[in-house]
Design a protein around this motif. Structure first.
Motif, PDB file in Angstrom:
ATOM      1  N   ALA A 171       0.796  -1.231   0.000  1.00  0.00           N
ATOM      2  CA  ALA A 171       0.000   0.000   0.000  1.00  0.00           C
ATOM      3  C   ALA A 171       0.829   1.282   0.000  1.00  0.00           C
ATOM      4  CB  ALA A 171      -0.931  -0.011   1.211  1.00  0.00           C
ATOM      5  N   GLN A 172       2.005   1.253   0.616  1.00  0.00           N
ATOM      6  CA  GLN A 172       2.801   2.492   0.713  1.00  0.00           C
ATOM      7  C   GLN A 172       3.814   2.547  -0.423  1.00  0.00           C
ATOM      8  OE1 GLN A 172       1.615   4.602   2.900  1.00  0.00           O
ATOM      9  NE2 GLN A 172       0.204   2.987   3.490  1.00  0.00           N
ATOM     10  N   GLY A 173       3.318   2.794  -1.623  1.00  0.00           N
ATOM     11  CA  GLY A 173       4.150   2.643  -2.815  1.00  0.00           C
ATOM     12  C   GLY A 173       4.820   3.912  -3.309  1.00  0.00           C
ATOM     13  N   THR A 174       4.533   5.061  -2.684  1.00  0.00           N
ATOM     14  CA  THR A 174       5.167   6.291  -3.185  1.00  0.00           C
ATOM     15  C   THR A 174       6.525   6.456  -2.523  1.00  0.00           C
ATOM     16  OG1 THR A 174       2.981   7.274  -3.394  1.00  0.00           O
ATOM     17  CG2 THR A 174       4.842   8.768  -3.545  1.00  0.00           C
ATOM     18  N   VAL A 175       7.581   6.408  -3.334  1.00  0.00           N
ATOM     19  CA  VAL A 175       8.926   6.464  -2.753  1.00  0.00           C
ATOM     20  C   VAL A 175       9.525   7.862  -2.818  1.00  0.00           C
ATOM     21  CG1 VAL A 175       9.451   4.024  -3.084  1.00  0.00           C
ATOM     22  CG2 VAL A 175       9.973   5.645  -4.929  1.00  0.00           C
ATOM     23  N   CYS A 176       8.946   8.721  -3.662  1.00  0.00           N
ATOM     24  CA  CYS A 176       9.528  10.052  -3.847  1.00  0.00           C
ATOM     25  C   CYS A 176       8.445  10.932  -4.455  1.00  0.00           C
ATOM     26  CB  CYS A 176      10.714   9.914  -4.805  1.00  0.00           C
ATOM     27  SG  CYS A 176      11.445  11.464  -5.329  1.00  0.00           S
ATOM     28  N   ALA A 177       8.282  12.159  -3.920  1.00  0.00           N
ATOM     29  CA  ALA A 177       7.166  12.964  -4.405  1.00  0.00           C
ATOM     30  C   ALA A 177       7.452  14.444  -4.210  1.00  0.00           C
ATOM     31  CB  ALA A 177       5.896  12.583  -3.632  1.00  0.00           C
ATOM     32  N   GLY A 178       6.864  15.244  -5.081  1.00  0.00           N
ATOM     33  CA  GLY A 178       7.073  16.688  -4.920  1.00  0.00           C
ATOM     34  C   GLY A 178       6.370  17.494  -5.991  1.00  0.00           C
ATOM     35  N   GLY A 179       6.852  18.684  -6.191  1.00  0.00           N
ATOM     36  CA  GLY A 179       6.249  19.552  -7.183  1.00  0.00           C
ATOM     37  C   GLY A 179       6.652  21.000  -6.989  1.00  0.00           C
ATOM     38  N   ARG A 180       5.983  21.829  -7.767  1.00  0.00           N
ATOM     39  CA  ARG A 180       6.293  23.259  -7.779  1.00  0.00           C
ATOM     40  C   ARG A 180       5.420  23.983  -6.753  1.00  0.00           C
ATOM     41  NH1 ARG A 180       8.893  26.938 -10.438  1.00  0.00           N
ATOM     42  NH2 ARG A 180      10.151  25.452 -11.608  1.00  0.00           N
ATOM     43  N   TYR A 181       5.984  25.002  -6.127  1.00  0.00           N
ATOM     44  CA  TYR A 181       5.203  25.782  -5.145  1.00  0.00           C
ATOM     45  C   TYR A 181       5.527  27.267  -5.317  1.00  0.00           C
ATOM     46  CZ  TYR A 181       9.623  24.723  -2.746  1.00  0.00           C
ATOM     47  OH  TYR A 181      10.953  24.552  -2.441  1.00  0.00           O
TER      48      TYR A 181
END
Ligand code: HAM
Length: 429
Positions: free
Chosen positions: A279-289
């Motif tokens: 279930a916890q499959g997101t290893v890296c995440a982000g974006g513009r702010y």
């Protein structure tokens, strides 16, 4: 009655057996980031609670129910950081690092705290390595962040196991128009959506898009699409990012439901996900702010970044058996000394070897002991070789050199030749 000592649920010790893999991982990422010209910043683990409320958003899961918040002796409300972006923006503003349009490419590493329900890949104290870039507003830097993670996945041997999901949230104006349309649509279908989504509709309607509830998902099929509300600026930016990823040969999937759980994003958002961890499959995440620095009291300053979860990536390395064998050996040679005189000579000899053979990992037996017990400890240390110093060796100014793994006979080596011998057969071997 004494209570059993135990760590807090969801907060784990990283034991000596595991630290070589952590150090390998952290060292690999640090080396990679050096290679792209990013500089490390270290922020405190505790900040004023208000910082997180204002940046992450009052009606996010993190701020509403996951923060470790307490009052200190001055009566200030403080919080253990649940993520790194807010503190990084605070530090950049406080020290004027983004003034005059200065570009900053920063990274940080360390523990973060969220009171979530612990399970595999989800902890209450977990560790992130994060990157934040200030004062660059083009899609080229969004692409660089993704390109460098792509390179990291290759270095770690996990590239085939991760997928890039991308979306654009548009500018805050575009998102505002979309929010209105979505609220209107969902309000008309209120009786068909789950309770949590009904609540989110009032507080943070975009989060309804990533509901796990099948009935609400079915309703969403016909909901207005964020992509149709994107402003031209965001559309051009997103196309620019996609063109660069295509040029770099990085595959991606557009996920229109990707909205992220923190409020500060605009335009690009992305997640690297794997199906190998449950279930916890997101290893890296982000974006513009782009609006965050201004929202926190600074001048308008574009920003973009991401964070990776170290525990999840380590689990992935283990699951895929991508743990390099070489990292498990932490001792090259183990020096056994028998008798008082030999022990004294061993101490100075060991220090001399440490001077003369840079990089040598030499463990000296402590606590004396018989032949048998010292060899047992030498073997347990994982060393490749044992060095033996007894009265005979002392008299002849030699050391016994005994291979502990595999083939080879024990031989005597003169003290004067020892450094050269170890340099060739241990450090390079
Ligand atoms: P986030 O998506 O909340 O983003 O967290 C980033 C990563 O940290 C997740 O993808 C996951 O790998 C890991 N992570 C999050 N929560 C946990 C947990 N409870 N246990 C284990 N690992 C976890 C942020 O934190 C943003 N600050 C990222 C960012 C930086 N956006 C722009 N700049």
């Amino acid at each position: 009655m004494s209570k059993t000592l135990q760590a807090i649920r969801g907060m784990n010790d990283i034991l000596p057996e595991q630290t070589p893999l952590w150090r390998y991982f952290e060292g690999t990422v640090a080396g990679l980031l050096d290679g792209y010209g990013y500089r490390q910043i270290r922020m405190p683990i505790v900040e004023f609670t208000d910082l997180f409320k204002r940046s992450i958003g009052e009606v996010t899961d993190i701020v509403e129910k996951e923060m470790y918040t307490f009052e200190d002796r001055n009566g200030d409300s403080l919080t253990l950081r649940p993520e790194g972006t807010a503190a990084c923006v605070r530090a950049v503003l406080e020290h004027g690092l983004s003034g005059g349009g200065q570009v900053q490419k920063l990274w940080y590493m360390g523990p973060m705290f969220r009171h979530e329900r612990p399970q595999k890949g989800r902890y209450r104290q977990f560790h992130q390595i994060g990157l934040e870039v200030f004062n660059l507003d083009g899609p080229d830097i969004d692409a660089e962040l993704i390109v460098l993670t792509w390179r990291l996945w290759k270095l770690l041997g996990i590239r085939d196991a991760v997928t890039l999901e991308l979306n654009s949230l548009g500018t805050s104006e575009a998102r505002g128009r979309y929010r209105e349309a979505l609220v209107e649509f969902l309000t008309a279908h209120l009786d068909q959506i789950d309770e949590d989504s009904q609540r989110r509709l009032k507080t943070n309607p975009l989060r309804v898009l990533d509901t796990k509830h099948p009935e609400t998902q079915a309703v969403l099929v016909n909901a207005p699409k964020l992509a149709d509300y994107l402003d031209d600026e965001s559309r051009v930016h997103f196309e620019g990012l996609k063109a660069r990823l295509d040029a770099a040969g990085i595959p991606y999937v557009i996920n229109p439901k990707l909205v992220r759980g923190l409020d500060y994003y605009s335009k690009t958002v992305f997640e690297w996900v794997t199906d190998k961890l449950g279930a916890q499959g997101t290893v890296c995440a982000g974006g513009r702010y782009d609006g965050l620095v201004e929202q926190m009291g600074g001048k308008p300053t574009p920003g973009v970044g991401f964070a990776m979860g170290i525990e999840r990536l380590i689990l992935l390395l283990e699951t895929l058996e991508q743990v390099p064998e070489s990292i498990s050996r932490q001792v090259d040679v183990y020096l056994c000394a028998f008798g008082e005189q030999a022990e004294l000579a061993g101490l100075t000899l060991a220090e001399r070897l440490r001077d003369e053979v840079p990089g040598l990992r030499l463990m000296v037996n402590a606590g004396a002991g018989s032949f048998k017990s010292q060899f047992k400890k030498a073997d347990k240390s994982g060393a490749l070789h044992a060095l033996i110093l007894g009265d005979d060796e002392l008299a002849q100014q030699v050391l016994g050199f005994k291979p502990l793994r595999g083939q080879g006979e024990q031989q005597n080596i003169a003290w004067s030749a020892l450094a050269d011998h170890l340099a060739t057969c241990v450090v390079q071997g």
